[in-house]
Design a protein around this motif. Sequence first.
Motif, short mmCIF file in Angstrom:
data_model
loop_
_atom_site.label_atom_id
_atom_site.label_comp_id
_atom_site.label_asym_id
_atom_site.label_seq_id
_atom_site.Cartn_x
_atom_site.Cartn_y
_atom_site.Cartn_z
N LEU A 286 -33.52 6.74 65.72
CA LEU A 286 -33.03 8.12 65.36
C LEU A 286 -32.15 8.05 64.26
O LEU A 286 -32.10 8.62 63.36
CB LEU A 286 -32.09 8.75 66.60
CG LEU A 286 -33.12 9.29 67.85
CD1 LEU A 286 -32.16 9.90 68.90
CD2 LEU A 286 -33.94 10.56 67.22
N GLU A 287 -31.20 6.96 64.10
CA GLU A 287 -30.48 6.74 63.03
C GLU A 287 -31.25 6.34 61.89
O GLU A 287 -31.19 6.97 60.61
CB GLU A 287 -29.32 5.31 63.37
CG GLU A 287 -28.26 5.99 64.26
CD GLU A 287 -27.18 6.93 63.79
OE1 GLU A 287 -27.24 7.13 62.41
OE2 GLU A 287 -26.87 7.47 64.60
N SER A 289 -34.16 7.44 61.32
CA SER A 289 -35.06 8.37 60.96
C SER A 289 -34.37 9.47 60.01
O SER A 289 -35.15 9.84 59.08
CB SER A 289 -35.45 9.40 62.09
OG SER A 289 -34.21 10.01 62.97
N ARG A 290 -33.03 9.65 60.04
CA ARG A 290 -32.28 10.34 58.93
C ARG A 290 -32.48 9.85 57.85
O ARG A 290 -32.60 10.33 56.82
CB ARG A 290 -30.93 10.15 59.42
CG ARG A 290 -30.57 11.10 60.74
CD ARG A 290 -29.17 11.77 60.96
NE ARG A 290 -28.19 10.46 60.80
CZ ARG A 290 -26.86 10.73 60.94
NH1 ARG A 290 -26.49 12.03 60.87
NH2 ARG A 290 -25.90 9.39 60.72
N PHE A 315 -39.88 13.50 69.30
CA PHE A 315 -39.09 13.34 68.15
C PHE A 315 -38.05 14.39 67.94
O PHE A 315 -36.90 14.20 67.75
CB PHE A 315 -39.93 12.62 66.88
CG PHE A 315 -39.07 12.55 65.76
CD1 PHE A 315 -37.79 11.74 65.52
CD2 PHE A 315 -39.27 13.25 64.64
CE1 PHE A 315 -37.25 11.59 64.67
CE2 PHE A 315 -38.41 13.10 63.45
CZ PHE A 315 -37.32 12.36 63.48
N ASN A 316 -38.68 15.59 67.79
CA ASN A 316 -38.03 16.81 67.35
C ASN A 316 -36.82 16.93 68.39
O ASN A 316 -35.68 17.34 68.20
CB ASN A 316 -38.79 17.76 67.27
CG ASN A 316 -38.19 19.21 66.94
OD1 ASN A 316 -37.87 19.47 65.74
ND2 ASN A 316 -37.72 19.89 67.83
N PHE A 319 -34.19 14.32 68.60
CA PHE A 319 -33.24 14.35 67.19
C PHE A 319 -32.40 15.45 67.43
O PHE A 319 -31.24 15.21 66.95
CB PHE A 319 -34.19 14.45 66.02
CG PHE A 319 -33.69 14.57 64.56
CD1 PHE A 319 -33.71 13.05 63.82
CD2 PHE A 319 -32.87 15.46 64.03
CE1 PHE A 319 -32.89 13.27 62.82
CE2 PHE A 319 -32.18 15.40 63.05
CZ PHE A 319 -32.29 14.36 62.13
N LYS A 320 -32.83 16.58 67.95
CA LYS A 320 -31.99 17.76 68.05
C LYS A 320 -30.89 17.27 69.20
O LYS A 320 -29.76 17.80 69.01
CB LYS A 320 -32.57 18.94 68.50
CG LYS A 320 -31.86 20.32 68.36
CD LYS A 320 -32.95 21.24 68.51
CE LYS A 320 -32.04 22.46 68.42
NZ LYS A 320 -33.08 23.72 68.46
N ARG A 322 -29.52 14.51 69.75
CA ARG A 322 -28.45 13.55 69.26
C ARG A 322 -27.55 14.20 68.04
O ARG A 322 -26.53 13.91 68.10
CB ARG A 322 -29.42 12.24 68.63
CG ARG A 322 -28.49 11.56 68.01
CD ARG A 322 -27.47 10.69 68.91
NE ARG A 322 -26.67 9.59 68.43
CZ ARG A 322 -27.21 8.38 68.07
NH1 ARG A 322 -28.21 8.09 68.31
NH2 ARG A 322 -26.40 7.59 67.59
N SER A 326 -32.68 20.33 64.22
CA SER A 326 -33.97 19.67 64.24
C SER A 326 -34.00 18.80 62.88
O SER A 326 -33.26 19.05 61.85
CB SER A 326 -34.93 20.95 64.14
OG SER A 326 -34.82 21.48 62.86
N PRO A 327 -35.23 18.16 63.17
CA PRO A 327 -35.38 17.24 61.69
C PRO A 327 -35.56 17.98 60.49
O PRO A 327 -35.29 17.59 59.53
CB PRO A 327 -36.62 16.58 62.26
CG PRO A 327 -36.53 16.19 63.63
CD PRO A 327 -36.10 17.67 64.08
#
Length: 336
Positions: A286-287, A289-290, A315-316, A319-320, A322, A326-327
């Motif tokens: 997740l980190e 992914s940003r 994934f969506n 991510f939300k 965390r 949303s991405p």
Amino acid sequence: MASIQINKTSALQTLNTICDVLQGKLSTGMRSAEMLLNNSLGKGRILALEFPEISCLCYDIQFNEEIGYEIRETEHRHLYFIYVLAGHFLHKQQHEEHHHTIRPNQNIISEVPENGITQVAFPKDVHLRFVAINVNHRSASGRIGSYLQELGGQMVAALSARNADQRLHYVGQPSFKAMDIITSLRGLDAHTAMGSIQAESAILALLAAQLEEHRNHLDPEPKLPLYAQDLKKLQHAVEHIHGHLGQKHSVQQLSKRVGLSPKKLQFLFRSMFATTVVKYINDLRLEKSRELLLQRHLNISEVAQTLGFANGSYFNKMFKQRFGESPLAFKRKNQG
């Protein structure tokens, strides 16, 4: 031995001097500089980061001949936090009679006098991975001074109470948190806006990990013994995860790869990172992914696939949970 004379005013200036002598390739950002070396003197990377009241040099390099530094301390930052993940080197301040060896997984906290001279000798054919953080601990009103007071008040009090001719030099124990943070810095592009934020967060987290180890030394709590072989195997597992985020990982596979039982591997992750193996991997993804979401040539589905998420919906959702958005919202907000 190639010798480099450094009048240290900043981490960026220090790296520029090193690069000139070693004939590396230098690139710069707003608060960072990176030297890539690939010649007869060695191969690897040195990253310099410069933030208010704090700076650091991150080494991931191997020299083909002995390299010596003579550093004159001419800036206002005089407290060093050094953590070596791999390799070793010699270190000596001007008041010391002999060099001493900085070894892997030692937590070093060392104070250098203003205009003092430090000698460092790097051996040939040894892969070096370490971070040296430099802070101004006397700026109690500043952000880092307050941070040090909060995280290491006993150490700061000791520094303030000493006579002017006394210098702190502390050699502590291994820190799994420090090991993990240094591993996360590998491959980070600190020249980008997101990379710079991630780098500063990582350096502050590393500083906190080193201060925590020092605080535990001053006020120890009973704990299970730490075995060097377990440290090495856990380090191997962490590095494999960081280097293969897009692959599927199971506790059983990782255990077999590093030579630990699944139960022991889970125990080490819970003990040292306060999380499970699976959550550790998901948090890393997740980190990362940003950072990938800010690359315009990748869409959200491609980011999810690159990082090994089962599908875009999962994934969506993760991510939300965390980051609270949303991405797509993150991507639109940061790309304009």
